[in-house]
Design a protein around this motif. Structure first.
Motif, short mmCIF file in Angstrom:
data_model
loop_
_atom_site.label_atom_id
_atom_site.label_comp_id
_atom_site.label_asym_id
_atom_site.label_seq_id
_atom_site.Cartn_x
_atom_site.Cartn_y
_atom_site.Cartn_z
N LEU A 1 7.25 44.61 51.28
CA LEU A 1 7.80 45.40 52.75
C LEU A 1 6.43 45.32 53.27
CD1 LEU A 1 8.97 46.28 55.11
CD2 LEU A 1 9.41 48.29 54.36
N HIS A 2 5.76 45.88 52.34
CA HIS A 2 4.02 46.06 52.69
C HIS A 2 3.21 45.74 52.48
CE1 HIS A 2 5.67 50.04 54.98
NE2 HIS A 2 6.13 50.53 54.07
N GLN A 3 2.80 45.26 51.15
CA GLN A 3 2.09 44.28 50.62
C GLN A 3 2.07 42.41 51.16
OE1 GLN A 3 1.68 45.06 45.90
NE2 GLN A 3 0.35 47.45 46.92
N LYS A 4 3.43 42.46 51.07
CA LYS A 4 3.75 40.77 51.22
C LYS A 4 4.49 40.16 52.68
CE LYS A 4 5.10 39.93 46.30
NZ LYS A 4 5.68 39.85 45.40
N ALA A 5 4.35 41.50 53.24
CA ALA A 5 5.01 41.14 54.01
C ALA A 5 6.61 40.95 54.19
CB ALA A 5 4.15 40.64 55.31
N ILE B 1 14.95 46.28 58.19
CA ILE B 1 13.66 46.65 58.22
C ILE B 1 13.54 46.58 59.23
CG2 ILE B 1 11.37 45.67 57.13
CD1 ILE B 1 13.16 45.34 54.89
N SER B 2 13.06 47.78 60.35
CA SER B 2 12.61 46.91 62.02
C SER B 2 11.16 46.99 61.99
CB SER B 2 13.80 47.91 62.79
OG SER B 2 15.12 47.84 62.19
N ILE B 3 10.57 45.54 62.97
CA ILE B 3 9.11 45.96 62.87
C ILE B 3 8.94 45.86 64.06
CG2 ILE B 3 6.86 44.45 62.46
CD1 ILE B 3 8.55 45.51 59.91
N ILE C 1 5.35 54.00 63.77
CA ILE C 1 3.53 54.45 63.29
C ILE C 1 2.73 53.11 62.32
CG2 ILE C 1 1.76 55.69 61.86
CD1 ILE C 1 3.38 58.11 63.12
N ILE C 2 3.44 53.43 61.26
CA ILE C 2 3.19 52.28 60.16
C ILE C 2 3.49 50.52 60.59
CG2 ILE C 2 5.25 52.28 58.77
CD1 ILE C 2 1.84 53.13 57.47
N GLY C 3 4.30 50.75 61.29
CA GLY C 3 4.62 49.12 62.06
C GLY C 3 3.39 48.59 62.56
N GLN C 4 2.71 49.43 63.25
CA GLN C 4 1.92 48.62 63.66
C GLN C 4 0.53 47.99 62.92
OE1 GLN C 4 -0.09 51.98 66.89
NE2 GLN C 4 1.68 53.08 66.16
N VAL C 5 -0.29 49.12 61.39
CA VAL C 5 -0.21 48.20 60.54
C VAL C 5 0.07 47.92 59.85
CG1 VAL C 5 -1.65 49.53 58.22
CG2 VAL C 5 -1.40 51.20 59.42
N TRP C 6 1.49 47.42 59.92
CA TRP C 6 2.13 45.95 58.93
C TRP C 6 1.63 45.03 60.18
CZ3 TRP C 6 5.47 42.39 60.59
CH2 TRP C 6 6.56 41.48 59.39
N ALA D 1 -0.82 44.66 62.55
CA ALA D 1 -1.82 44.14 62.43
C ALA D 1 -2.88 42.96 61.62
CB ALA D 1 -2.95 44.81 62.46
N VAL D 2 -2.16 43.79 59.89
CA VAL D 2 -2.44 42.82 58.63
C VAL D 2 -1.77 41.48 58.15
CG1 VAL D 2 -2.51 43.19 55.99
CG2 VAL D 2 -2.74 45.27 57.36
N ARG D 3 -0.68 41.90 59.16
CA ARG D 3 0.49 40.64 58.88
C ARG D 3 -0.60 38.95 59.95
NH1 ARG D 3 4.81 37.70 61.17
NH2 ARG D 3 4.98 39.03 62.61
N ARG D 4 -0.85 39.68 61.09
CA ARG D 4 -1.70 38.96 62.30
C ARG D 4 -3.13 38.95 61.78
NH1 ARG D 4 1.01 38.31 67.68
NH2 ARG D 4 3.08 38.76 67.25
#
Length: 366
Positions: free
Chosen positions: A36-40, A64-66, A136-141, A143-146
């Motif tokens: 979920l978090h490292q490989k998106a 898993i809702s983004i 909150i963590i969805g914002q990090v997810w 940004a990292v992915r994009r």
């Protein structure tokens, strides 16, 4: 039908407990957490090291809702702002600021803000609700992915996170602390506690709680050297005054990761930017013996505000005095102001429950 469980709301410990609750081995939590978090990866079918039976079970009971990105707006200086839609039709703003090898992500903790600092445009939007851990963590997810997609690489480009977007983080304490724990988890984003910063207007009891439950870096929105002026600019000061605030800041500096507090000070023309106020600021910090550094922020104007940005001469004179007295005082470079992404400019789209937005708009039309 019972609503599926959103795994984005879980820190690793919560995830392990969830897998136990569905009769699965807790080590599966680490696998899903990394997917979920490292490989998106948000599609259970793509989590190849899980058994087919477990993938089917997760599809039946979990999701898993983004948060949805409404628009992605770049600035001429490399800053990027995302407007992110969350449940209920509200929108929040997230800002990425690159500088050299450093990439700082400024994320929101509330829809609007419970506080009403007189110079902040976010506060004028009123307040709707706290954000969930997933939001909150969805914002990090996001940004990292994009950012990885933009550069064509998977390496993380977010090196620092600041809880400095819309909202007062300490008024959403439990969700914010859990989200920060995910940011620092080696199975998620692996950020150092020195690289995760919570910025608060001074909710004193919650700073004590933060000291017990987390060890992230602390920044305090000070903006005034006296109670009389801070009462006007930062109304929560009427409840927790400078004496109380400095006491807990001193304690946090003694036990926190940086051994000092970053005080943010927004400079407003003819309001808090005089040499006399610089002297009062030095007196305050020396008297209270708070190890500190100062981040001076030239005011960023927005429609309807009575405040103005000081001249460069006044800004540098204020800084020079602090430095002459032995303080580290930096002037924050204004970034992203062409896309309204600078400090104090984040507004999002808030369905205001407080009617503060309506009252503010009324004063503008009068």
């Amino acid at each position: 039908m019972e609503e599926k469980t959103n795994l984005m709301n879980f820190c690793l410990k919560d995830m392990e407990n969830y897998f136990l609750s569905i009769d699965e081995k807790p080590f599966r939590a680490k696998q899903v957490f990394k997917w979920l978090h490292q490989k998106a990866v948000v599609d259970f079918d793509q989590m190849s090291d899980l058994s087919k039976g477990l993938r089917e079970k997760l599809k039946q009971y979990a999701k898993i809702s983004i948060p949805k990105v409404v628009f992605d707006k770049p600035s001429v200086d490399g800053t990027r702002k995302w407007l992110i839609e969350v449940k209920g039709g509200n929108c929040i703003e997230t800002v990425y600021i690159p500088e050299g090898s450093r990439g700082t992500l400024c994320i929101s903790s509330q829809i609007g803000c419970t506080l009403n600092c007189s110079f902040c445009s976010t506060g004028k939007q009123g307040f709707n609700r706290n954000l969930s851990v997933a939001e909150i963590i969805g914002q990090v997810w996001t940004a990292v992915r994009r950012l990885s997609q933009q550069e064509g690489v998977h390496d993380r480009m977010v090196t620092n996170v600041v809880m400095m977007g819309m909202g007062e983080p300490l008024m959403n304490f439990d969700h914010v602390v859990k989200a920060m724990n995910i940011m620092m988890d080696d199975y998620a984003y692996g950020l150092s506690k020195r690289r995760v910063t919570l910025s608060t207007s001074g909710v004193v009891p919650r700073i004590y709680d933060l000291l017990e439950q987390s060890d992230v870096s602390l920044a305090v929105s000070l903006h005034a050297p006296t109670d009389a002026l801070r009462d006007q600019l930062v109304p929560i000061n009427k409840k927790y005054n400078l004496d109380q605030l400095m006491e807990v800041c001193k304690l946090y500096a003694e036990k926190g990761p940086h051994k000092e507090i970053t005080f943010e000070y927004t400079l407003m023309d003819q309001v808090n930017d005089s040499l006399e106020q610089a002297e009062a600021l030095v007196d305050l910090l020396r008297q209270k013996q708070v190890p500190s550094k100062l981040n001076l922020i030239p005011f960023n104007p927005y429609p309807g505000t009575p405040y103005k940005k000081p001249s460069n001469n006044r800004i540098h004179r204020f800084q020079q005095y602090l430095m002459e007295q032995g303080f580290v005082a930096t002037i924050r470079k204004t970034r992203g102001d062409d896309i309204d992404a600078a400090c104090g400019q984040l507004v999002g789209t808030v369905q205001d429950r407080t009617k503060r937005q309506m009252r503010y708009q009324k004063t503008l039309s009068e």
